[in-house]
Design a protein around this motif. Structure first.
Motif, PDB file in Angstrom:
ATOM      1  N   TYR A 267       0.828  -1.215   0.000  1.00 30.99           N
ATOM      2  CA  TYR A 267       0.000   0.000   0.000  1.00 30.99           C
ATOM      3  C   TYR A 267       0.861   1.262   0.000  1.00 30.99           C
ATOM      4  O   TYR A 267       0.635   2.185  -0.799  1.00 30.99           O
ATOM      5  CB  TYR A 267      -0.940   0.019   1.212  1.00 30.99           C
ATOM      6  N   HIS A 268       1.828   1.333   0.901  1.00 29.97           N
ATOM      7  CA  HIS A 268       2.625   2.557   1.012  1.00 29.97           C
ATOM      8  C   HIS A 268       3.477   2.781  -0.234  1.00 29.97           C
ATOM      9  O   HIS A 268       3.730   3.935  -0.620  1.00 29.97           O
ATOM     10  CB  HIS A 268       3.479   2.514   2.279  1.00 29.97           C
ATOM     11  N   GLU A 269       3.884   1.701  -0.895  1.00 35.22           N
ATOM     12  CA  GLU A 269       4.570   1.839  -2.179  1.00 35.22           C
ATOM     13  C   GLU A 269       3.634   2.452  -3.220  1.00 35.22           C
ATOM     14  O   GLU A 269       4.055   3.267  -4.050  1.00 35.22           O
ATOM     15  CB  GLU A 269       5.050   0.475  -2.667  1.00 35.22           C
ATOM     16  N   ALA A 270       2.353   2.047  -3.165  1.00 36.80           N
ATOM     17  CA  ALA A 270       1.371   2.595  -4.104  1.00 36.80           C
ATOM     18  C   ALA A 270       1.191   4.094  -3.897  1.00 36.80           C
ATOM     19  O   ALA A 270       1.096   4.864  -4.864  1.00 36.80           O
ATOM     20  CB  ALA A 270       0.034   1.873  -3.953  1.00 36.80           C
ATOM     21  N   VAL A 271       1.153   4.512  -2.642  1.00 37.68           N
ATOM     22  CA  VAL A 271       1.000   5.943  -2.340  1.00 37.68           C
ATOM     23  C   VAL A 271       2.188   6.728  -2.876  1.00 37.68           C
ATOM     24  O   VAL A 271       2.027   7.771  -3.531  1.00 37.68           O
ATOM     25  CB  VAL A 271       0.838   6.163  -0.827  1.00 37.68           C
ATOM     26  N   GLU A 272       3.405   6.232  -2.616  1.00 35.97           N
ATOM     27  CA  GLU A 272       4.593   6.932  -3.112  1.00 35.97           C
ATOM     28  C   GLU A 272       4.628   6.943  -4.636  1.00 35.97           C
ATOM     29  O   GLU A 272       5.060   7.926  -5.249  1.00 35.97           O
ATOM     30  CB  GLU A 272       5.852   6.276  -2.542  1.00 35.97           C
ATOM     31  N   MET A 273       4.143   5.862  -5.248  1.00 38.33           N
ATOM     32  CA  MET A 273       4.121   5.784  -6.708  1.00 38.33           C
ATOM     33  C   MET A 273       3.231   6.871  -7.302  1.00 38.33           C
ATOM     34  O   MET A 273       3.633   7.568  -8.250  1.00 38.33           O
ATOM     35  CB  MET A 273       3.623   4.403  -7.148  1.00 38.33           C
ATOM     36  N   VAL A 274       2.006   7.034  -6.768  1.00 37.70           N
ATOM     37  CA  VAL A 274       1.107   8.029  -7.369  1.00 37.70           C
ATOM     38  C   VAL A 274       1.581   9.442  -7.067  1.00 37.70           C
ATOM     39  O   VAL A 274       1.346  10.362  -7.863  1.00 37.70           O
ATOM     40  CB  VAL A 274      -0.359   7.816  -6.936  1.00 37.70           C
ATOM     41  N   LYS A 275       2.257   9.633  -5.950  1.00 38.45           N
ATOM     42  CA  LYS A 275       2.806  10.963  -5.672  1.00 38.45           C
ATOM     43  C   LYS A 275       3.898  11.305  -6.682  1.00 38.45           C
ATOM     44  O   LYS A 275       3.982  12.448  -7.156  1.00 38.45           O
ATOM     45  CB  LYS A 275       3.347  11.019  -4.235  1.00 38.45           C
ATOM     46  N   ARG A 276       4.728  10.326  -7.026  1.00 45.71           N
ATOM     47  CA  ARG A 276       5.746  10.567  -8.052  1.00 45.71           C
ATOM     48  C   ARG A 276       5.082  10.808  -9.405  1.00 45.71           C
ATOM     49  O   ARG A 276       5.506  11.682 -10.170  1.00 45.71           O
ATOM     50  CB  ARG A 276       6.711   9.371  -8.153  1.00 45.71           C
ATOM     51  N   ALA A 277       4.043  10.024  -9.685  1.00 42.77           N
ATOM     52  CA  ALA A 277       3.345  10.181 -10.963  1.00 42.77           C
ATOM     53  C   ALA A 277       2.711  11.565 -11.070  1.00 42.77           C
ATOM     54  O   ALA A 277       2.690  12.163 -12.156  1.00 42.77           O
ATOM     55  CB  ALA A 277       2.285   9.094 -11.110  1.00 42.77           C
TER      56      ALA A 277
END
Length: 335
Positions: A267-277
């Motif tokens: 989950y936390h990887e997903a959050v960081e991913m969309v923030k980078r996106a």
């Protein structure tokens, strides 16, 4: 108060028959006078920019004025889009091919644009990816999406022409979700809906949920699916499920899995991913990201420049104070 131009547009385009049906539906739920409910729906439209479906889905008939003022209604959501997402840039994520090109490295799947390849290229794709998804280049709510599984080469014949004739120009490798997410409901890819607001180089996560299928191959609420809130700190489901009618689900009706407390892997990887996106697309500041969780980690399925606000404030998901999410979104806008 909303701008007069917005109010006039809403009045001109109103489905008055459907609004009356909503008033009668609320009457059946509450026993309140139907004309009184209709009057209150109209008043909420003027004061809070709430549509009649907002009134029904958010159960505004049970809220006081202070509570109502905290809700992200149709009009408020439109205003966020107007402020943060100039219309001339919508095509950047509306066109699915343009989206895949911009977010190469984030979406984690092979894809093919049938406008730019011949039948032989499509056949090679099918052999490499016998299970795939065909989509129109634009569209929402799962419309026009079709799933294919090619068990033998002979079944590819004619498929290239059929997809092009139907406007399904985009074919994508099928995403295999993480076994822990599949255990909740295996027939659809159950996606995180993560909403970000970007101000300059700062990205705020303002909403975190997961949509889960229920009887179909897609997880959209408009196709019978449900939504749960995923706690931003723990990455665990923190509420019962809720469908478009507001029905609550403690367990998934098809798998029996208890929803609350279930941990979402990566989950936390997903959050960081969309923030980078979000930083990859400075033209748009308010985006609803749909992310799938695979065994290897999260991948972005698609992005939405006009995130649907109906998922934000189901009463099943709110605290005892019944306050909406507008203060959280507004704080991000002020940052």
């Amino acid at each position: 108060m909303p701008k007069l131009s917005y109010v006039l547009r809403r009045i001109a385009g109103m489905d008055y028959k459907r609004m009356w049906e909503v008033a009668r539906q609320v009457h059946q739920r509450t026993g309140k006078n139907t004309l009184g409910i209709l009057s209150d729906i109209i008043a909420c439209g003027f004061r809070y920019q709430a549509g009649y479906m907002d009134y029904l889905v958010f159960e505004m008939y049970s809220l006081n004025a202070a509570q109502r003022s905290t809700y992200i209604t149709r009009g408020k959501n439109n205003e966020y889009v107007r402020q943060l997402n100039p219309q001339q840039h919508w095509h950047l994520i509306e066109d699915k091919v343009e989206f895949l090109k911009r977010f190469d490295g984030f979406h984690g799947r092979e894809w093919l644009d049938l406008r730019e390849c011949d039948a032989a290229g499509f056949e090679a794709f099918c052999i490499a990816h016998p299970k795939f998804v065909a989509k129109p280049l634009e569209g929402t709510c799962g419309k026009g999406i079709e799933f294919f599984e090619i068990s033998e080469k002979s079944k590819i014949a004619g498929l290239y022409e059929m997809l092009k004739a139907g406007g399904q120009y985009l074919v994508e490798e099928y995403i295999v979700q993480h076994p822990a997410v599949s255990a909740i409901y295996p027939l659809s890819v159950n996606t995180l809906r993560l909403v970000t607001i970007r101000k300059g180089e700062k990205v705020h996560l303002v909403f975190s949920s997961m949509r889960i299928g229920n009887g179909k191959q897609v997880d959209n609420l408009n196709s019978g699916g449900m939504a749960v809130i995923v706690d931003m700190q723990t990455g665990r489901i923190s509420t019962p499920g809720a469908d478009k009618d507001g029905k609550a689900y403690q367990q998934h009706p098809m798998t029996g899995v208890t929803l609350m407390g279930t941990e979402i892997p990566h989950y936390h990887e997903a959050v960081e991913m969309v923030k980078r996106a979000a930083l990859q697309i400075p033209e748009l500041g308010y985006i609803g990201w749909d992310a799938a969780i695979t065994e290897k980690g999260p991948v972005i399925i698609e992005a939405n420049h006009f995130p649907g606000h109906d998922i934000y404030q189901f009463q099943v998901h709110l605290g005892a104070d019944k306050l909406g999410l507008a203060p959280r979104f507004d704080a991000a806008l002020r940052s």
